[in-house]
Write a protein that holds these residues in place. Structure first.
Motif, short mmCIF file in Angstrom:
data_model
loop_
_atom_site.label_atom_id
_atom_site.label_comp_id
_atom_site.label_asym_id
_atom_site.label_seq_id
_atom_site.Cartn_x
_atom_site.Cartn_y
_atom_site.Cartn_z
N ASP A 9 0.82 -1.21 0.00
CA ASP A 9 0.00 0.00 0.00
C ASP A 9 0.85 1.26 0.00
OD1 ASP A 9 -2.27 -1.65 0.20
OD2 ASP A 9 -2.08 -1.70 2.38
N ILE A 10 2.00 1.19 0.65
CA ILE A 10 2.89 2.33 0.81
C ILE A 10 4.31 1.90 0.46
CG2 ILE A 10 3.89 3.95 2.50
CD1 ILE A 10 1.26 3.74 4.05
N VAL A 11 5.03 2.77 -0.21
CA VAL A 11 6.41 2.45 -0.61
C VAL A 11 7.33 3.58 -0.14
CG1 VAL A 11 7.97 2.04 -2.55
CG2 VAL A 11 5.63 1.19 -2.65
N PHE A 12 8.43 3.22 0.48
CA PHE A 12 9.50 4.17 0.82
C PHE A 12 10.58 4.00 -0.24
CE2 PHE A 12 7.27 3.27 4.65
CZ PHE A 12 7.37 4.37 5.47
N ASN A 13 10.85 5.04 -1.02
CA ASN A 13 11.84 4.86 -2.08
C ASN A 13 12.46 6.18 -2.49
OD1 ASN A 13 12.17 2.11 -3.84
ND2 ASN A 13 12.97 3.88 -4.93
N ASN A 14 13.71 6.11 -2.96
CA ASN A 14 14.34 7.29 -3.54
C ASN A 14 13.64 7.66 -4.83
OD1 ASN A 14 16.38 7.64 -1.60
ND2 ASN A 14 17.66 6.08 -2.56
N GLY A 228 16.18 12.86 -0.98
CA GLY A 228 16.01 11.84 -1.99
C GLY A 228 14.87 10.89 -1.78
N LYS A 229 14.44 10.67 -0.54
CA LYS A 229 13.49 9.60 -0.26
C LYS A 229 12.11 10.17 0.02
CE LYS A 229 15.36 6.29 1.98
NZ LYS A 229 15.62 5.43 0.81
N ALA A 230 11.08 9.46 -0.45
CA ALA A 230 9.71 9.90 -0.24
C ALA A 230 8.82 8.71 0.10
CB ALA A 230 9.18 10.62 -1.48
N VAL A 231 7.66 9.02 0.66
CA VAL A 231 6.64 8.02 0.96
C VAL A 231 5.60 8.08 -0.14
CG1 VAL A 231 4.91 7.25 2.62
CG2 VAL A 231 7.04 8.29 3.43
N GLY A 237 -2.87 1.17 -2.11
CA GLY A 237 -3.07 2.05 -0.97
C GLY A 237 -4.21 3.02 -1.19
N ALA A 238 -4.41 3.42 -2.44
CA ALA A 238 -5.46 4.39 -2.75
C ALA A 238 -6.85 3.83 -2.51
CB ALA A 238 -5.33 4.84 -4.20
N THR A 239 -6.98 2.51 -2.36
CA THR A 239 -8.29 1.91 -2.09
C THR A 239 -8.60 1.85 -0.61
OG1 THR A 239 -7.47 -0.38 -1.93
CG2 THR A 239 -8.01 0.46 -4.14
N LYS A 240 -7.66 2.22 0.23
CA LYS A 240 -7.85 2.19 1.69
C LYS A 240 -7.24 3.44 2.31
CE LYS A 240 -5.78 -1.69 1.05
NZ LYS A 240 -5.10 -3.00 1.08
N ARG A 245 -3.97 7.31 5.51
CA ARG A 245 -3.90 8.64 6.13
C ARG A 245 -3.44 8.52 7.58
NH1 ARG A 245 -6.99 10.72 9.70
NH2 ARG A 245 -8.65 9.18 9.33
N ARG A 246 -4.03 7.61 8.34
CA ARG A 246 -3.67 7.48 9.75
C ARG A 246 -2.20 7.07 9.91
NH1 ARG A 246 -6.28 3.41 11.83
NH2 ARG A 246 -7.57 2.79 10.05
N PHE A 247 -1.74 6.19 9.04
CA PHE A 247 -0.33 5.79 9.12
C PHE A 247 0.60 6.94 8.78
CE2 PHE A 247 3.60 4.32 7.17
CZ PHE A 247 4.11 3.52 8.18
N VAL A 248 0.32 7.65 7.68
CA VAL A 248 1.19 8.73 7.25
C VAL A 248 1.20 9.86 8.27
CG1 VAL A 248 1.55 10.50 5.49
CG2 VAL A 248 1.00 8.16 4.81
N GLN A 249 0.04 10.18 8.85
CA GLN A 249 0.00 11.22 9.87
C GLN A 249 0.80 10.81 11.10
OE1 GLN A 249 -4.28 11.66 10.25
NE2 GLN A 249 -4.29 13.51 8.98
N PHE A 250 0.74 9.54 11.47
CA PHE A 250 1.56 9.06 12.59
C PHE A 250 3.04 9.11 12.24
CE2 PHE A 250 3.94 5.54 14.52
CZ PHE A 250 3.86 5.91 15.87
#
Length: 262
Positions: A9-14, A228-231, A237-240, A245-250
């Protein structure tokens, strides 16, 4: 994973290379509107947002991590060789020979992986202005005279013995080992390696830029630095989005960011 419809759902990547195609390919979604919707107005430095914005002006992800990528200098070795930390290419060549005479290797880097490429790009951009560098590396070619001057400079340093013996066979791990074991006087390594510096060396290592040529357009020795790195939020992830949102805000809460800083 995307082709199998099983991506996370979420990717951490350069943000580099083919990642520029992810939004148009449907792999991830832009997050421009989410900055305000999720309460992140003013949370990110402008330069961080710029670094995570694509050519169409879309914010590809939430910037999560910056870096500095300096040259490391072992002052014990420089003292043993009787030379100062170089700020010019001529001083670098002279210091490298004296470091060899003192029984050490001068500048160590990987010659077979990304660490060598980073050193190559650092050196070849020394004759370039920032704008020339962006143009040549972004859309130009090495036929440009200023680019050729940078390659000539790299070749000069190689032929002058600046790089450690057998560099062409080394990788980043070997580079770190040679520097951290006190065999080499210099390396170019990023902030991700700061925590690996042995405790008994911490008082004897200084960080700085790469020495300049006499005609360089830069005023001081240069380093790489950036965000360089973004979430990234994927199609899945766009379907949930409520959970995302709750994870990214945390993740971007003060308590979590403090852990990153520590």
């Amino acid at each position: 994973a995307f082709a199998a419809e099983a991506e996370p759902d979420i990717v951490f990547n350069n943000y580099a290379g083919s990642k520029d195609t992810w939004i148009d390919a449907g792999v991830t979604i832009p997050v421009d509107d989410l900055i305000s919707e999720w309460g992140f107005e003013g949370k990110f430095a402008d330069v961080a947002l710029q670094s995570a914005t694509d050519k169409q002006g879309r914010l590809v992800g939430f910037p999560i991590e910056g870096f500095t990528w300096p040259v490391w200098y072992n002052t014990d070795i420089f003292e043993a060789a009787g030379v100062e930390i170089p700020t010019t290419v001529d001083e670098l060549i002279d210091a490298s020979q004296k470091i060899r005479d003192a029984g050490f290797q001068p500048f160590v880097t990987g010659g077979t992986d990304w660490s060598g490429y980073a050193v190559f790009t650092t050196i070849t951009q020394l004759p370039m202005t920032d704008e020339q560098m962006r143009t040549i590396y972004g859309e130009g070619s090495f036929d440009d005279p200023v680019a050729q001057a940078g390659i000539d400079l790299f070749t000069q340093l190689r032929d002058s013995g600046v790089f450690a013996d057998n560099t062409e066979g080394l990788q980043a791990d070997a580079m770190n080992e040679m520097f951290f074991s006190g065999q080499a006087a210099m390396m170019q390594a990023g902030s991700w390696a700061f925590g690996s510096l042995p405790e008994d060396m911490q008082d004897n290592v200084v960080l700085g830029g790469f020495p300049l040529t006499a005609d360089s357009p830069h005023e001081k020795p240069v380093i790489y630095a950036g965000f360089g790195k973004a979430v990234w939020i994927t199609r899945n992830g766009a379907t949930k989005m409520d959970a995302v949102r709750r994870f990214v805000q945390f993740l971007f809460s003060d308590q979590s960011i403090l852990k990153f800083v520590e």
